[in-house]
Design a protein around this motif. Structure first.
Motif, PDB file in Angstrom:
ATOM      1  N   ALA A  51       9.336 -14.375 -26.842  1.00 17.42           N
ATOM      2  CA  ALA A  51       8.874 -13.275 -27.689  1.00 17.42           C
ATOM      3  C   ALA A  51       7.354 -13.275 -27.800  1.00 17.42           C
ATOM      4  O   ALA A  51       6.708 -12.223 -27.689  1.00 17.42           O
ATOM      5  N   PHE A  52       6.764 -14.457 -28.019  1.00 19.16           N
ATOM      6  CA  PHE A  52       5.304 -14.532 -28.132  1.00 19.16           C
ATOM      7  C   PHE A  52       4.633 -14.081 -26.843  1.00 19.16           C
ATOM      8  O   PHE A  52       3.586 -13.435 -26.874  1.00 19.16           O
ATOM      9  N   SER A  53       5.235 -14.422 -25.702  1.00 25.10           N
ATOM     10  CA  SER A  53       4.643 -14.034 -24.425  1.00 25.10           C
ATOM     11  C   SER A  53       4.679 -12.523 -24.224  1.00 25.10           C
ATOM     12  O   SER A  53       3.923 -11.978 -23.412  1.00 25.10           O
ATOM     13  N   ARG A  54       5.552 -11.861 -24.965  1.00 26.42           N
ATOM     14  CA  ARG A  54       5.662 -10.397 -24.902  1.00 26.42           C
ATOM     15  C   ARG A  54       4.949  -9.713 -26.067  1.00 26.42           C
ATOM     16  O   ARG A  54       5.078  -8.499 -26.257  1.00 26.42           O
ATOM     17  N   GLY A  55       4.215 -10.510 -26.852  1.00 25.87           N
ATOM     18  CA  GLY A  55       3.507  -9.943 -27.996  1.00 25.87           C
ATOM     19  C   GLY A  55       4.422  -9.503 -29.110  1.00 25.87           C
ATOM     20  O   GLY A  55       4.101  -8.580 -29.861  1.00 25.87           O
ATOM     21  N   GLY A  59      12.816 -13.100 -32.532  1.00 24.24           N
ATOM     22  CA  GLY A  59      13.888 -12.233 -33.001  1.00 24.24           C
ATOM     23  C   GLY A  59      13.661 -10.773 -32.681  1.00 24.24           C
ATOM     24  O   GLY A  59      14.536  -9.944 -32.925  1.00 24.24           O
ATOM     25  N   GLY A  60      12.499 -10.453 -32.115  1.00 24.71           N
ATOM     26  CA  GLY A  60      12.180  -9.058 -31.827  1.00 24.71           C
ATOM     27  C   GLY A  60      12.562  -8.593 -30.436  1.00 24.71           C
ATOM     28  O   GLY A  60      12.347  -7.433 -30.085  1.00 24.71           O
ATOM     29  N   ILE A  61      13.136  -9.483 -29.637  1.00 21.93           N
ATOM     30  CA  ILE A  61      13.558  -9.124 -28.278  1.00 21.93           C
ATOM     31  C   ILE A  61      15.000  -8.644 -28.300  1.00 21.93           C
ATOM     32  O   ILE A  61      15.880  -9.295 -28.856  1.00 21.93           O
ATOM     33  N   ARG A  63      18.769  -7.475 -26.710  1.00 18.94           N
ATOM     34  CA  ARG A  63      19.684  -8.210 -25.841  1.00 18.94           C
ATOM     35  C   ARG A  63      19.462  -7.901 -24.365  1.00 18.94           C
ATOM     36  O   ARG A  63      19.465  -8.811 -23.534  1.00 18.94           O
ATOM     37  N   ASP A  64      19.273  -6.647 -24.013  1.00 16.37           N
ATOM     38  CA  ASP A  64      19.091  -6.298 -22.603  1.00 16.37           C
ATOM     39  C   ASP A  64      17.849  -6.963 -22.030  1.00 16.37           C
ATOM     40  O   ASP A  64      17.880  -7.491 -20.900  1.00 16.37           O
ATOM     41  N   GLN A  65      16.748  -6.936 -22.790  1.00 22.03           N
ATOM     42  CA  GLN A  65      15.520  -7.573 -22.317  1.00 22.03           C
ATOM     43  C   GLN A  65      15.699  -9.080 -22.203  1.00 22.03           C
ATOM     44  O   GLN A  65      15.189  -9.702 -21.264  1.00 22.03           O
ATOM     45  N   MET A  66      16.431  -9.659 -23.137  1.00 19.91           N
ATOM     46  CA  MET A  66      16.676 -11.098 -23.073  1.00 19.91           C
ATOM     47  C   MET A  66      17.508 -11.457 -21.848  1.00 19.91           C
ATOM     48  O   MET A  66      17.253 -12.472 -21.187  1.00 19.91           O
ATOM     49  N   MET A  67      18.502 -10.646 -21.526  1.00 20.12           N
ATOM     50  CA  MET A  67      19.321 -10.940 -20.349  1.00 20.12           C
ATOM     51  C   MET A  67      18.496 -10.860 -19.063  1.00 20.12           C
ATOM     52  O   MET A  67      18.674 -11.665 -18.142  1.00 20.12           O
ATOM     53  N   ALA A  68      17.574  -9.908 -18.993  1.00 23.39           N
ATOM     54  CA  ALA A  68      16.699  -9.815 -17.823  1.00 23.39           C
ATOM     55  C   ALA A  68      15.812 -11.053 -17.723  1.00 23.39           C
ATOM     56  O   ALA A  68      15.599 -11.599 -16.621  1.00 23.39           O
ATOM     57  N   HIS A  69      15.304 -11.521 -18.852  1.00 25.69           N
ATOM     58  CA  HIS A  69      14.489 -12.736 -18.888  1.00 25.69           C
ATOM     59  C   HIS A  69      15.290 -13.946 -18.419  1.00 25.69           C
ATOM     60  O   HIS A  69      14.808 -14.751 -17.607  1.00 25.69           O
ATOM     61  N   LEU A  70      16.524 -14.090 -18.897  1.00 25.51           N
ATOM     62  CA  LEU A  70      17.352 -15.231 -18.514  1.00 25.51           C
ATOM     63  C   LEU A  70      17.680 -15.203 -17.019  1.00 25.51           C
ATOM     64  O   LEU A  70      17.745 -16.248 -16.369  1.00 25.51           O
ATOM     65  N   VAL A 228      17.656 -33.699 -26.440  1.00 21.86           N
ATOM     66  CA  VAL A 228      16.453 -33.432 -27.221  1.00 21.86           C
ATOM     67  C   VAL A 228      15.741 -32.223 -26.625  1.00 21.86           C
ATOM     68  O   VAL A 228      15.294 -32.254 -25.472  1.00 21.86           O
ATOM     69  N   SER A 229      15.639 -31.155 -27.401  1.00 21.02           N
ATOM     70  CA  SER A 229      14.896 -29.965 -26.985  1.00 21.02           C
ATOM     71  C   SER A 229      13.594 -29.887 -27.769  1.00 21.02           C
ATOM     72  O   SER A 229      13.378 -30.646 -28.719  1.00 21.02           O
ATOM     73  N   VAL A 230      12.733 -28.958 -27.379  1.00 19.87           N
ATOM     74  CA  VAL A 230      11.441 -28.828 -28.069  1.00 19.87           C
ATOM     75  C   VAL A 230      11.173 -27.405 -28.547  1.00 19.87           C
ATOM     76  O   VAL A 230      10.070 -27.084 -29.001  1.00 19.87           O
ATOM     77  N   GLY A 231      12.182 -26.542 -28.471  1.00 21.34           N
ATOM     78  CA  GLY A 231      12.044 -25.190 -29.003  1.00 21.34           C
ATOM     79  C   GLY A 231      10.844 -24.464 -28.427  1.00 21.34           C
ATOM     80  O   GLY A 231      10.545 -24.550 -27.237  1.00 21.34           O
ATOM     81  N   GLY A 232      10.133 -23.762 -29.286  1.00 20.41           N
ATOM     82  CA  GLY A 232       8.950 -23.016 -28.849  1.00 20.41           C
ATOM     83  C   GLY A 232       7.679 -23.829 -28.872  1.00 20.41           C
ATOM     84  O   GLY A 232       6.589 -23.271 -28.702  1.00 20.41           O
ATOM     85  N   SER A 233       7.786 -25.161 -29.054  1.00 19.51           N
ATOM     86  CA  SER A 233       6.564 -25.951 -29.264  1.00 19.51           C
ATOM     87  C   SER A 233       5.677 -26.030 -28.022  1.00 19.51           C
ATOM     88  O   SER A 233       4.452 -26.109 -28.142  1.00 19.51           O
ATOM     89  N   LEU A 234       6.265 -26.036 -26.814  1.00 18.22           N
ATOM     90  CA  LEU A 234       5.421 -26.030 -25.618  1.00 18.22           C
ATOM     91  C   LEU A 234       4.655 -24.710 -25.511  1.00 18.22           C
ATOM     92  O   LEU A 234       3.461 -24.704 -25.182  1.00 18.22           O
ATOM     93  N   ALA A 235       5.325 -23.612 -25.777  1.00 21.76           N
ATOM     94  CA  ALA A 235       4.645 -22.312 -25.767  1.00 21.76           C
ATOM     95  C   ALA A 235       3.560 -22.270 -26.832  1.00 21.76           C
ATOM     96  O   ALA A 235       2.455 -21.757 -26.597  1.00 21.76           O
ATOM     97  N   ARG A 236       3.854 -22.820 -28.016  1.00 21.51           N
ATOM     98  CA  ARG A 236       2.855 -22.825 -29.086  1.00 21.51           C
ATOM     99  C   ARG A 236       1.690 -23.744 -28.759  1.00 21.51           C
ATOM    100  O   ARG A 236       0.541 -23.471 -29.122  1.00 21.51           O
TER     101      ARG A 236
END
Length: 277
Positions: A51-55, A59-61, A63-70, A228-236
């Motif tokens: 989401a941050f990479s898309r400005g 939660g603002g993305i 479903r269709d856009q998310m499926m294309a991303h995946l 162990v995941s890191v969520g959005g922390s790498l992006a942040r």
């Protein structure tokens, strides 16, 4: 090229072997390929990072856009990819089940469904509905032609409800409803993590890289954590470096940030290697 079935079985085996493993969270094709070259064994998407990479806000993305991303992310590497499917993009169990079916054709091999409603006044679904949503997801998984790893998330702590007893009760209900992995992001201490792990019979995912409790992979494995995941922390972290560099330019007219930047040569060499995978 590994098939989706082969990737799915690889992902299952990571949850069955001894110890814990890290599943980092890329937010685009480039970060996914770099993480693969750095030697990780599986990846997980991050709704916040994308989401941050898309400005956009998390939660603002749609479903269709998310499926294309995946679809792009799953095809970027040979690694198994688990998807952050947020709350299934709707409250109704049938909507959650449809999200699982749509996500399965993107190339992912697993995904998580959370019990956050997105409603600020009532941020967590009632337990009965939340469990029914996981049950619907599990039923959809059973209809797939590959072994999809379903993760169920209890979002109490991220919603400001640091109620360990209720969180454990929810995770136990989601386990009973058919989840393969359980996850409560935001737990505040080693003792809380240990309490969650000891209360469940299925693998537990925890998130690191947030502010607060900081435990190593070895320490988490000793508690009994599996993933162990890191969520959005790498992006942040990447955005943090970007913002600091931009502020330096704007406020001081200097460019010392370049001294800490990764070299073009190193990134180019890594991406060239990624193209040969």
């Amino acid at each position: 090229m590994q098939s989706q079935v082969e990737k799915a079985r690889m992902f299952q085996q990571l949850h069955k072997r001894e110890g814990a493993f890290i599943i980092p969270n890329p937010w685009d094709i480039g970060s996914a390929r770099l993480l693969a070259l750095l030697g990780f064994e599986a990846l997980a998407s991050t709704s916040a990072g994308f989401a941050f990479s898309r400005g956009q806000l998390d939660g603002g993305i749609g479903r269709d856009q998310m499926m294309a991303h995946l679809t792009e992310l799953a095809a970027a590497t040979e690694l198994p990819l688990s998807a952050d499917l947020e709350n299934g993009f709707g409250a109704a169990p049938a909507t959650v089940a449809e999200t699982i079916r749509l996500a399965a054709v993107t190339g992912i091999v697993g995904g998580s469904i959370e019990d956050a409603s997105g409603n600020r006044d009532d941020p967590i679904y009632a337990l009965e509905l939340a469990a029914e949503r996981v049950r619907a997801a599990a039923e959809a998984v059973r209809g797939l032609d590959f072994p999809f790893t379903l993760t169920a998330r209890a979002e109490n702590y991220l919603a400001g409800r640091a109620d360990l007893k209720d969180t454990i009760k929810r995770l136990q209900a989601y386990q009973e409803a058919g989840a393969d992995v359980l996850y409560a992001p935001g737990l505040k201490s080693q003792e809380e993590i240990a309490a969650v792990v000891s209360s469940l019979d299925k693998p537990v995912n925890v998130v690191m890289g947030l502010q607060g409790v900081q435990l190593s992979l070895q320490e988490l494995a000793a508690i009994g954590v599996k993933r162990v995941s890191v969520g959005g922390s790498l992006a942040r972290a990447a955005l943090g470096a970007f913002i600091r560099a931009a502020e330096e330019m704007r406020e001081h007219g200097t460019f010392t940030y370049g001294e800490e930047a990764v070299s073009t040569r190193r990134v180019s060499e890594m991406l060239q290697a990624a193209g040969k995978l």
